[in-house]
Design a protein around this motif. Structure first.
Motif, PDB file in Angstrom:
ATOM      1  N   ALA A   1      68.139  84.753  -9.378  1.00 25.49           N
ATOM      2  CA  ALA A   1      68.237  85.543  -8.151  1.00 25.49           C
ATOM      3  C   ALA A   1      67.257  86.703  -8.225  1.00 25.49           C
ATOM      4  O   ALA A   1      67.253  87.462  -9.204  1.00 25.49           O
ATOM      5  N   ILE A   2      66.413  86.818  -7.208  1.00 28.66           N
ATOM      6  CA  ILE A   2      65.495  87.952  -7.081  1.00 28.66           C
ATOM      7  C   ILE A   2      66.093  88.889  -6.030  1.00 28.66           C
ATOM      8  O   ILE A   2      66.263  88.506  -4.867  1.00 28.66           O
ATOM      9  N   ILE A   3      66.413  90.087  -6.446  1.00 32.89           N
ATOM     10  CA  ILE A   3      67.188  90.988  -5.586  1.00 32.89           C
ATOM     11  C   ILE A   3      66.415  92.263  -5.277  1.00 32.89           C
ATOM     12  O   ILE A   3      65.797  92.865  -6.156  1.00 32.89           O
ATOM     13  N   GLY A   4      66.453  92.660  -3.990  1.00 33.54           N
ATOM     14  CA  GLY A   4      65.962  93.970  -3.578  1.00 33.54           C
ATOM     15  C   GLY A   4      64.532  94.018  -3.100  1.00 33.54           C
ATOM     16  O   GLY A   4      64.072  95.063  -2.628  1.00 33.54           O
ATOM     17  N   ALA A   5      63.799  92.929  -3.194  1.00 32.44           N
ATOM     18  CA  ALA A   5      62.379  92.952  -2.820  1.00 32.44           C
ATOM     19  C   ALA A   5      62.197  92.790  -1.319  1.00 32.44           C
ATOM     20  O   ALA A   5      63.082  92.311  -0.602  1.00 32.44           O
ATOM     21  N   THR A   6      61.016  93.185  -0.863  1.00 33.20           N
ATOM     22  CA  THR A   6      60.588  92.856   0.498  1.00 33.20           C
ATOM     23  C   THR A   6      60.016  91.447   0.452  1.00 33.20           C
ATOM     24  O   THR A   6      59.028  91.198  -0.219  1.00 33.20           O
ATOM     25  N   ALA A   7      60.676  90.521   1.175  1.00 32.87           N
ATOM     26  CA  ALA A   7      60.266  89.115   1.144  1.00 32.87           C
ATOM     27  C   ALA A   7      59.339  88.813   2.309  1.00 32.87           C
ATOM     28  O   ALA A   7      59.708  88.994   3.472  1.00 32.87           O
ATOM     29  N   HIS A   8      58.145  88.362   1.988  1.00 30.70           N
ATOM     30  CA  HIS A   8      57.176  87.935   3.000  1.00 30.70           C
ATOM     31  C   HIS A   8      57.303  86.412   3.073  1.00 30.70           C
ATOM     32  O   HIS A   8      56.762  85.694   2.216  1.00 30.70           O
ATOM     33  N   ILE A   9      57.984  85.932   4.079  1.00 37.10           N
ATOM     34  CA  ILE A   9      58.405  84.537   4.123  1.00 37.10           C
ATOM     35  C   ILE A   9      57.214  83.577   4.205  1.00 37.10           C
ATOM     36  O   ILE A   9      57.267  82.460   3.715  1.00 37.10           O
ATOM     37  N   GLY A  10      56.123  84.006   4.842  1.00 38.62           N
ATOM     38  CA  GLY A  10      54.959  83.146   4.980  1.00 38.62           C
ATOM     39  C   GLY A  10      54.849  82.511   6.349  1.00 38.62           C
ATOM     40  O   GLY A  10      53.869  81.826   6.638  1.00 38.62           O
ATOM     41  N   ASN A  11      55.837  82.747   7.206  1.00 34.98           N
ATOM     42  CA  ASN A  11      55.798  82.242   8.583  1.00 34.98           C
ATOM     43  C   ASN A  11      55.727  83.371   9.603  1.00 34.98           C
ATOM     44  O   ASN A  11      55.976  83.173  10.785  1.00 34.98           O
ATOM     45  N   GLY A  12      55.397  84.570   9.105  1.00 32.28           N
ATOM     46  CA  GLY A  12      55.331  85.744   9.969  1.00 32.28           C
ATOM     47  C   GLY A  12      56.525  86.653   9.847  1.00 32.28           C
ATOM     48  O   GLY A  12      56.498  87.795  10.298  1.00 32.28           O
ATOM     49  N   GLN A  13      57.583  86.166   9.217  1.00 34.74           N
ATOM     50  CA  GLN A  13      58.822  86.937   9.085  1.00 34.74           C
ATOM     51  C   GLN A  13      58.820  87.757   7.797  1.00 34.74           C
ATOM     52  O   GLN A  13      58.298  87.331   6.774  1.00 34.74           O
ATOM     53  N   VAL A  14      59.422  88.939   7.875  1.00 41.18           N
ATOM     54  CA  VAL A  14      59.582  89.807   6.711  1.00 41.18           C
ATOM     55  C   VAL A  14      61.055  90.183   6.591  1.00 41.18           C
ATOM     56  O   VAL A  14      61.686  90.565   7.583  1.00 41.18           O
ATOM     57  N   ILE A  15      61.614  90.083   5.398  1.00 43.51           N
ATOM     58  CA  ILE A  15      63.007  90.448   5.157  1.00 43.51           C
ATOM     59  C   ILE A  15      63.033  91.567   4.135  1.00 43.51           C
ATOM     60  O   ILE A  15      62.612  91.395   2.992  1.00 43.51           O
ATOM     61  N   GLU A  16      63.510  92.718   4.564  1.00 43.01           N
ATOM     62  CA  GLU A  16      63.642  93.860   3.657  1.00 43.01           C
ATOM     63  C   GLU A  16      64.892  93.689   2.799  1.00 43.01           C
ATOM     64  O   GLU A  16      65.885  93.094   3.207  1.00 43.01           O
ATOM     65  N   ASN A  17      64.841  94.265   1.604  1.00 44.08           N
ATOM     66  CA  ASN A  17      65.996  94.245   0.686  1.00 44.08           C
ATOM     67  C   ASN A  17      66.567  92.829   0.580  1.00 44.08           C
ATOM     68  O   ASN A  17      67.762  92.592   0.755  1.00 44.08           O
TER      69      ASN A  17
END
Length: 431
Positions: free
Chosen positions: A34-50
């Motif tokens: 599990a990778i926790i707490g990062a800003t995830a750059h999904i690669g389809n234009g979406q970004v998920i914080e935390n």
């Protein structure tokens, strides 16, 4: 005593060579991570914080913001960092060329003019130091493509962590590469001709050679196939839609002619590679839903009358015209493929949204190469081929990887260059 000395010499020589060999491929994932707490750059234009990204058995199982029950998992605290899908280098010579000046280490250009049956995959060198040096920048997959001739051969797509080419392959024989004749040629100044561009008087004849080869191969495939003709048999995938035709062409006329050639010959799976003047024919590209793999932005304009910054903004122009576009590295020196994320960063600096620029080397390249079902984005069900960076991966100052995974295996980020850097940093740190 003499024999002992020889044995010791051989052992020392072996150890010296081994210390600079490619890193051993990562071990198979044995427990959930599990990778926790990062800003995830999904690669389809979406970004998920935390974000919380979980993967198991080499596959991503969830991407969300809800803390899971991490009992029994390996937890990576990535707060303040960024997670990206592995970058994909399209039309590369990785693993085919080790030292440009040493002919024996150059396997990208085989003898022959129409050689679609030549498979670049079987020449791919998994122990290449050049391949090894890609991974610290997040380049974890590559399309290994042949060069030279008119029809260069067949490419395949590999992940950059394997013992051999069989293990490396994630899609074999994905496409055939055709170098389209140039409609123009430069004068031979050494013969007293003007050095500028002039119409290529052999252009029509060169196209006709390709058409003749296509027609002959179709006739062969419809017949009893005797005597056996390997080049003709290799063309079957283009006609039944199982392979793509990658046409390497830059000028407006060439792109237009290449598209009509493919359609006239009922080749539907087509990709334009290079496309320096593709922005002039966007209507035609959209009409037939043809994607473009543009040249690396860190280059000069294709012609004297182009804007000086055309290579930088071409990606934005094609994106605005609703053309599927990715970045390919075929016109760069082999080692420069490691700059792939910074090529996308240059497109962002010249007008593209940062997340849209990221797609040029992740989801867009995956779609163009036909591997988007299992890589290219951070989504449940796809391969856990991803990495963690301390900062923006498209910025060479902040793209510092801390972890990288290919199909769930944690891979080493060491390379010949990092070993030398550590060696000489230690030598000079007190001087």
């Amino acid at each position: 005593m003499k024999h002992n000395t020889i044995y010791i010499f051989i052992i020392v020589l072996f150890m010296g060579n081994f210390s600079f060999a490619q890193q051993t491929p990562g071990t198979k994932q044995t427990k959930p991570i599990a990778i926790i707490g990062a800003t995830a750059h999904i690669g389809n234009g979406q970004v998920i914080e935390n974000s919380v990204i979980v993967f198991e058995n080499g596959k991503i199982t969830s991407v969300n913001t809800t803390n899971p029950n991490t009992s029994g998992m390996t937890v990576i605290d990535a707060k303040g960092k960024h997670v990206y899908p592995g970058f994909i280098a399209a039309n590369s010579a990785l693993g085919l060329v080790e030292v440009d000046a040493v002919r024996a280490s150059d396997d990208q250009d085989e003898v022959g003019f129409m050689i679609p049956h030549v498979r670049s995959l079987i020449a791919y060198n998994t122990e290449s130091k050049v391949v090894e040096s890609m991974r610290p920048n997040g380049v974890l997959m590559a399309q290994v493509s042949p060069k030279g001739g008119r029809i260069s051969g067949t490419s395949s797509i590999v992940q950059l962590d394997a013992w051999n080419w069989e293990d490396a392959a994630i899609k074999t024989d994905d496409g055939i590469h055709l170098n389209w004749p140039s409609a123009f040629s430069r004068g031979r100044w050494w013969l007293g001709e003007p050095a500028g561009l002039k119409p290529n008087k052999d252009y029509a004849e060169q196209i006709n050679e390709v058409v003749t080869f296509i027609n002959d191969s179709k006739a062969y495939l419809k017949g009893d196939k005797t005597p056996k003709n390997l080049p003709f048999e290799a063309m079957q995938g283009l006609y039944n839609g199982k392979q793509k035709l990658f046409i390497h062409v830059n000028d407006e006329k060439g792109i237009t002619d290449a598209i009509h050639f493919a359609k006239d010959n009922k080749i539907d799976q087509l990709v334009i590679v290079g496309g320096a003047e593709a922005h002039k024919v966007t209507d035609l590209l959209k009409q037939y839903s043809i994607p473009v793999l543009i040249n690396t932005p860190h280059t000069l304009p294709a012609s004297d009358d182009q804007d000086y910054d055309m290579p930088f903004k071409l990606g934005k122009l094609l994106y605005d015209a609703d053309v599927l576009v990715g970045i390919q590295v075929g016109n760069a020196e082999n080692f420069q493929t490691r700059n792939l994320p910074f090529y996308a960063g240059t497109c962002a600096a010249y007008g593209m949204d940062k997340e849209e620029a990221l797609k040029l080397i992740t989801s867009n390249n995956a779609k163009i190469l036909g591997i988007d079902a299992f890589v290219g984005t951070l989504e449940a069900g796809k391969d856990a081929t991803l990495f963690i960076s301390e900062g923006d991966a498209l910025d060479m100052q902040t793209n510092i990887l801390t972890h990288a995974f290919i199909q769930g295996r944690e891979i080493s980020l060491e390379s010949h260059q990092t070993e030398l850097w550590k060696r000489y940093s230690e030598k000079y740190k007190n001087q």
